[in-house]
Scaffold this motif. Structure first.
Motif, PDB file in Angstrom:
ATOM      1  N   ASN A   1       0.859  -1.181   0.000  1.00  0.00           N
ATOM      2  CA  ASN A   1       0.000   0.000   0.000  1.00  0.00           C
ATOM      3  C   ASN A   1       0.892   1.228   0.000  1.00  0.00           C
ATOM      4  O   ASN A   1       1.696   1.414   0.925  1.00  0.00           O
TER       5      ASN A   1
ATOM      6  N   CYS B   1      -2.429  -5.215   8.179  1.00  0.00           N
ATOM      7  CA  CYS B   1      -3.214  -4.149   7.553  1.00  0.00           C
ATOM      8  C   CYS B   1      -4.664  -4.257   8.006  1.00  0.00           C
ATOM      9  O   CYS B   1      -5.181  -5.357   8.213  1.00  0.00           O
ATOM     10  N   VAL B   2      -5.332  -3.121   8.113  1.00  0.00           N
ATOM     11  CA  VAL B   2      -6.733  -3.082   8.539  1.00  0.00           C
ATOM     12  C   VAL B   2      -7.641  -3.761   7.495  1.00  0.00           C
ATOM     13  O   VAL B   2      -8.776  -4.121   7.776  1.00  0.00           O
TER      14      VAL B   2
ATOM     15  N   GLY C   1      -1.678  -1.261   9.860  1.00  0.00           N
ATOM     16  CA  GLY C   1      -0.585  -0.847   8.981  1.00  0.00           C
ATOM     17  C   GLY C   1      -0.594   0.614   8.564  1.00  0.00           C
ATOM     18  O   GLY C   1       0.471   1.182   8.320  1.00  0.00           O
ATOM     19  N   PHE C   2      -1.770   1.249   8.513  1.00  0.00           N
ATOM     20  CA  PHE C   2      -1.768   2.633   8.011  1.00  0.00           C
ATOM     21  C   PHE C   2      -1.020   3.569   8.945  1.00  0.00           C
ATOM     22  O   PHE C   2      -0.617   4.660   8.534  1.00  0.00           O
TER      23      PHE C   2
HETATM   24 MO   LIG Z   1      -3.043  -0.954   5.478  1.00  0.00          MO
END
Ligand SMILES: [Mo]
Ligand SMILES: Nc1nc2c(c(=O)[nH]1)N[C@H]1C(S)=C(S)[C@@H](COP(=O)(O)O)O[C@H]1N2
Length: 327
Positions: A91, A147-148, A243-244
């Protein structure tokens, strides 16, 4: 644009010193392995030289720091994701919103790279990323990444604990958060021409989080300097959070009193909060967090509270039950 404004670091050390590296790389290419025997401390191996030239526009003066010694305090419950898989499923919205950004990300110039450290500090600092990495030193840590979007990987980062950078910055007592920002360069990053995103990418941590040993600034992965698609030359790795939060290609660390608003939070606060700690029992509006796909194997595993890092970080959130601690 941050990376064009160069006041104060116009001739960074990294620009002056790598001459010998360029030279030994040429020798490696011309003379083969015998050149390595002549300058073993300086010369990267042929494979390393190739990877370095892939990762940057100029040779990396810190290439010799990799692979770094593994810190055995952090152990995985699964194998490390295959490097090719990890490096081709990313991402990085500055380039595009698909997972297939590796090729476009190669356009990012990562050398020289100015890093600003400012805000509530006695003396703001502007330092070249290569000089900063050399100063901080490098160790290896195998971390999970979650990651979400309900997928996970495992990766061997190299880098240094964020708390080292905080000590170097020496923030004032009034600093409550560290705010981090990604580069802004729409010329090379087509995603940044999409004006509905509030660029640049911003993320933040509380001071207690930033000085927890688990919060890591990654400068390499898989035993060599980091590939651009992972967020070269510096990215955050906070494996107990979605992860963001792990912001890539950082150009600025600011010590601030107000809680910073991340780019995703600014875009959609109902989906992305500040704390964003992993919790299998709290679904995201679009993704159940009960299980995760292990990228590369297709396996599904149950999600772990704090992504399995509770023993290191759960104490940070004691007495904060009024806060939205999960995505
Ligand atoms: Mo993510
Ligand atoms: N600057 C920036 N940082 C970012 C992102 C991004 O789009 N831009 N994506 C985030 C998200 S959602 C995830 S899951 C991870 C992905 O890291 P990886 O590609 O190295 O696996 O980076 C995070 N950091």
């Amino acid at each position: 644009m941050n990376i064009i404004r160069r006041r104060g670091w116009e001739i960074p050390e990294s620009q002056i010193t790598p001459e010998h590296l360029v030279f030994s790389r040429r020798k490696v290419l011309i003379a083969g392995a015998s050149a390595l025997a002549m300058a073993p401390a300086l010369a990267p191996t042929l494979a390393q030289a190739q990877r370095v030239s892939d990762a940057a526009n100029l040779p990396d003066p810190n290439a010799g720091l990799y692979p770094a010694k593994r810190n055995d305090k952090y152990v995985l419950d699964r194998p490390i994701t295959d490097e090719k898989v990890n490096a081709s499923y990313n991402n990085f919205y500055e380039f595009n919103s698909s997972k297939n950004v590796a090729e476009q990300a190669q356009k990012l110039p990562v050398r020289p790279w100015a890093v600003k450290i400012d805000g509530l500090v006695d003396k703001p600092i502007e330092i070249d990323a290569d000089d900063l990495i050399k100063k901080m030193g490098v160790e290896e840590r195998a971390y999970r990444h979650r990651c979400v979007e309900a997928w996970g990987m495992a990766i061997a980062w190299s880098g240094f604990p964020l708390k080292k950078l905080v000590e170097f910055a020496n923030p004032q007592g009034s600093a409550k958060y560290v705010k981090m920002e990604t580069f802004l360069n729409p010329k090379v990053a087509p995603g940044q021409r999409q004006s509905w995103y509030p660029w640049p990418y911003v993320e933040g941590l509380s001071m207690a989080e930033a000085t927890n040993d688990l919060a890591f600034i990654a400068t390499g992965a898989y035993g060599h300097p980091m590939a651009k698609q992972h967020g070269a030359p510096l990215r955050l790795a906070v494996p107990w959070k979605y992860g963001f939060k792990s912001i890539k290609s950082i150009v600025r660390f600011s010590f601030v009193e107000q809680r910073p608003k991340g780019m995703w939070e600014a875009l959609q606060a109902s989906e992305y909060g500040f704390w964003a700690n992993v919790n299998p029992e709290v679904p995201h509006p679009r993704w159940s967090q009960a299980t995760e796909e292990v990228i590369g194997t297709g396996e599904r595993r149950p999600t772990l509270l704090y992504n399995g890092y509770g023993e290191f970080v759960a104490d940070l959130y004691k007495g904060m039950s009024g806060e939205r601690l999960w995505a």
